[in-house]
Motif scaffolding. Structure first.
Motif, short mmCIF file in Angstrom:
data_model
loop_
_atom_site.label_atom_id
_atom_site.label_comp_id
_atom_site.label_asym_id
_atom_site.label_seq_id
_atom_site.Cartn_x
_atom_site.Cartn_y
_atom_site.Cartn_z
N LEU A 1 40.84 44.85 31.03
CA LEU A 1 41.42 43.91 31.99
C LEU A 1 41.25 44.33 33.44
CD1 LEU A 1 44.83 42.92 30.31
CD2 LEU A 1 42.70 41.60 30.37
N GLY A 2 41.04 45.63 33.67
CA GLY A 2 41.03 46.13 35.04
C GLY A 2 42.40 46.50 35.54
N PHE A 3 43.39 46.47 34.68
CA PHE A 3 44.75 46.91 35.00
C PHE A 3 45.52 47.14 33.70
CE2 PHE A 3 45.23 42.30 34.69
CZ PHE A 3 46.40 42.14 33.96
N ARG A 4 46.60 47.85 33.80
CA ARG A 4 47.50 48.02 32.66
C ARG A 4 48.94 48.01 33.13
NH1 ARG A 4 45.46 53.72 32.51
NH2 ARG A 4 47.09 55.14 33.22
N ILE A 5 49.84 47.61 32.26
CA ILE A 5 51.27 47.67 32.56
C ILE A 5 51.75 49.08 32.23
CG2 ILE A 5 53.55 46.81 31.91
CD1 ILE A 5 52.32 44.09 31.42
N LEU B 1 42.66 43.80 40.78
CA LEU B 1 43.57 42.87 41.46
C LEU B 1 43.20 41.44 41.14
CD1 LEU B 1 45.85 42.32 43.48
CD2 LEU B 1 44.16 42.61 45.33
N CYS B 2 41.89 41.12 41.18
CA CYS B 2 41.44 39.76 40.86
C CYS B 2 41.74 39.39 39.41
CB CYS B 2 39.94 39.63 41.15
SG CYS B 2 39.55 39.52 42.90
N SER B 3 41.61 40.35 38.51
CA SER B 3 41.92 40.10 37.10
C SER B 3 43.40 39.77 36.92
CB SER B 3 41.55 41.33 36.28
OG SER B 3 41.87 41.16 34.92
N LEU B 4 44.27 40.50 37.61
CA LEU B 4 45.71 40.21 37.56
C LEU B 4 46.00 38.84 38.15
CD1 LEU B 4 48.66 41.10 37.06
CD2 LEU B 4 48.60 42.19 39.33
N ILE B 5 45.38 38.52 39.28
CA ILE B 5 45.57 37.21 39.90
C ILE B 5 45.15 36.10 38.95
CG2 ILE B 5 44.64 35.69 41.71
CD1 ILE B 5 44.59 38.15 43.56
N LYS B 6 44.02 36.25 38.30
CA LYS B 6 43.54 35.24 37.38
C LYS B 6 44.54 35.01 36.25
CE LYS B 6 39.86 34.23 34.05
NZ LYS B 6 40.70 34.30 32.84
N MET B 7 45.07 36.10 35.68
CA MET B 7 45.99 35.97 34.56
C MET B 7 47.28 35.27 34.97
SD MET B 7 47.13 38.88 31.78
CE MET B 7 45.44 39.08 31.19
N ILE B 8 47.79 35.62 36.16
CA ILE B 8 49.01 34.98 36.64
C ILE B 8 48.76 33.52 36.99
CG2 ILE B 8 50.64 34.93 38.57
CD1 ILE B 8 50.68 37.97 38.50
N GLN C 1 35.35 34.76 39.37
CA GLN C 1 34.01 35.16 39.77
C GLN C 1 34.04 36.51 40.48
OE1 GLN C 1 35.49 32.22 40.25
NE2 GLN C 1 34.03 30.53 40.40
N ASP C 2 35.06 36.72 41.32
CA ASP C 2 35.16 37.99 42.04
C ASP C 2 35.37 39.14 41.07
OD1 ASP C 2 34.90 36.69 44.42
OD2 ASP C 2 37.03 36.70 44.91
N TYR C 3 36.25 38.93 40.07
CA TYR C 3 36.50 40.01 39.12
C TYR C 3 35.24 40.34 38.34
CZ TYR C 3 37.94 42.50 34.98
OH TYR C 3 38.02 43.42 33.97
N GLU C 4 34.54 39.31 37.86
CA GLU C 4 33.32 39.57 37.08
C GLU C 4 32.28 40.29 37.93
OE1 GLU C 4 32.41 35.63 35.81
OE2 GLU C 4 33.60 35.78 33.98
#
Length: 305
Positions: free
Chosen positions: A132-136, A266-273, A290-293
């Motif tokens: 995901l590019g992040f984790r909780i 950050l973009c991956s988190l934004i997309k999910m939210i 697109q930015d995350y990819e």
């Protein structure tokens, strides 16, 4: 009077005779300096960040205020110990809902020791950091006066899959009890917390805009705290939704290069939210997928700095 923080959801805790952070009633947070180079690196970051005229004020608000360092009695009883003195970012919140999200598909940096790199790689692979590019890293969700908070154990949190993360981000803004196993989460607070012109999504987008340009720092193993007050919403008041960046022991100089690792996560988190927000007012027009990819591909192709 120093005391143990009530609302710390990740990191080292000052309990059971262990060294950890303390707070006071004036809104300050005292973080013990880590004994190796990480402590000096974090002091150096805060000192540099606080005095850097290139950091705009609207970005500074996403970082804790830095008050310097101070020798204090350590929480483990070992005597005087140097502490960072910071803003207590949850001060004034009664029963806050908080998620600690560690950003980036890579939590280690090239200058780190081989032991640290290997330990970080292992954890990155075992969590959603890579996928995901992040984790909780930790969370608490306020349920009710009777039930208090839902605080899942660290082992459970680090075992979250990508689907689990989506569920938790929905659970975070739902009126359902966080301990309820019912998969039908209502997300009834999503618009008040994530949406709108001052909500979490708007703040993350503002932070993203800065990371698209800033080449001063590269933020490895840093977290974004997402916070809001559920009780305030239930009383018809503002959610107090806010983000803060924390943990800067692994920040390195940007050397004129964009921090694609942090930006991609950050973009991956934004997309999910953003997927939880449906109306135009709730979900501003964004192109983060697109930015995350692009940033994720940039890292996979071997460019690391």
């Amino acid at each position: 009077m120093l005391k143990v923080p009530d609302h710390q959801v990740a990191g080292h805790h000052a309990r059971d005779g262990k060294l950890g952070p303390l707070i006071d009633d004036s809104g300050r947070f005292y973080k013990p300096l880590q004994g190796d180079e990480r402590g000096s690196k974090e002091v150096a970051f805060y000192t540099s960040f606080s005095s850097n005229a290139r950091i705009p004020d609207h970005i500074r608000r996403f970082f804790p205020i830095f008050y310097g360092t101070q020798l204090l009695e350590a929480s483990d009883g070992s005597g005087l110990y140097p502490h960072l003195v910071l803003q207590d970012v949850v001060s004034g919140r009664h029963n806050p809902c908080i998620i600690d999200v560690k950003i980036g598909s890579r939590t280690w940096y090239l200058q780190a020791s081989e032991d640290y790199i290997q330990r970080s790689l292992k954890k990155d692979r075992e969590t959603t950091t890579l996928s995901l590019g992040f984790r909780i890293s930790g969370l608490q969700i306020y349920d009710s006066k009777e039930s208090g908070f839902w605080r899942p154990e660290k082992k459970l949190v680090l075992g979250f899959t990508a689907d689990d993360v989506r569920v938790v981000l929905r659970k975070f803004v739902s009126s359902n009890s966080p301990t309820d196993s019912d998969p039908e989460l209502d997300c009834s607070f999503a618009a008040a917390v994530y949406g709108g012109f001052t909500g979490i999504l708007a703040q993350l987008l503002e932070l993203k805009a800065w990371f698209e340009d800033q080449t001063i720092f590269h933020f490895f193993s840093c977290s974004i705290l997402i916070m809001y007050d559920k009780e305030a919403i239930l009383k018809g008041m503002s959610s107090g939704a806010e983000i803060k960046l924390i943990d800067f022991a692994h920040v390195v100089e940007g050397e004129g290069v964009i921090d694609h690792n942090f930006l991609g996560g950050l973009c991956s988190l934004i997309k999910m939210i953003s997927e939880m927000l449906t109306s135009p007012d709730e979900n501003p027009n964004i192109t983060c997928l697109q930015d995350y990819e692009k940033n994720h591909s940039y890292l996979e192709n071997g460019t690391t700095e």
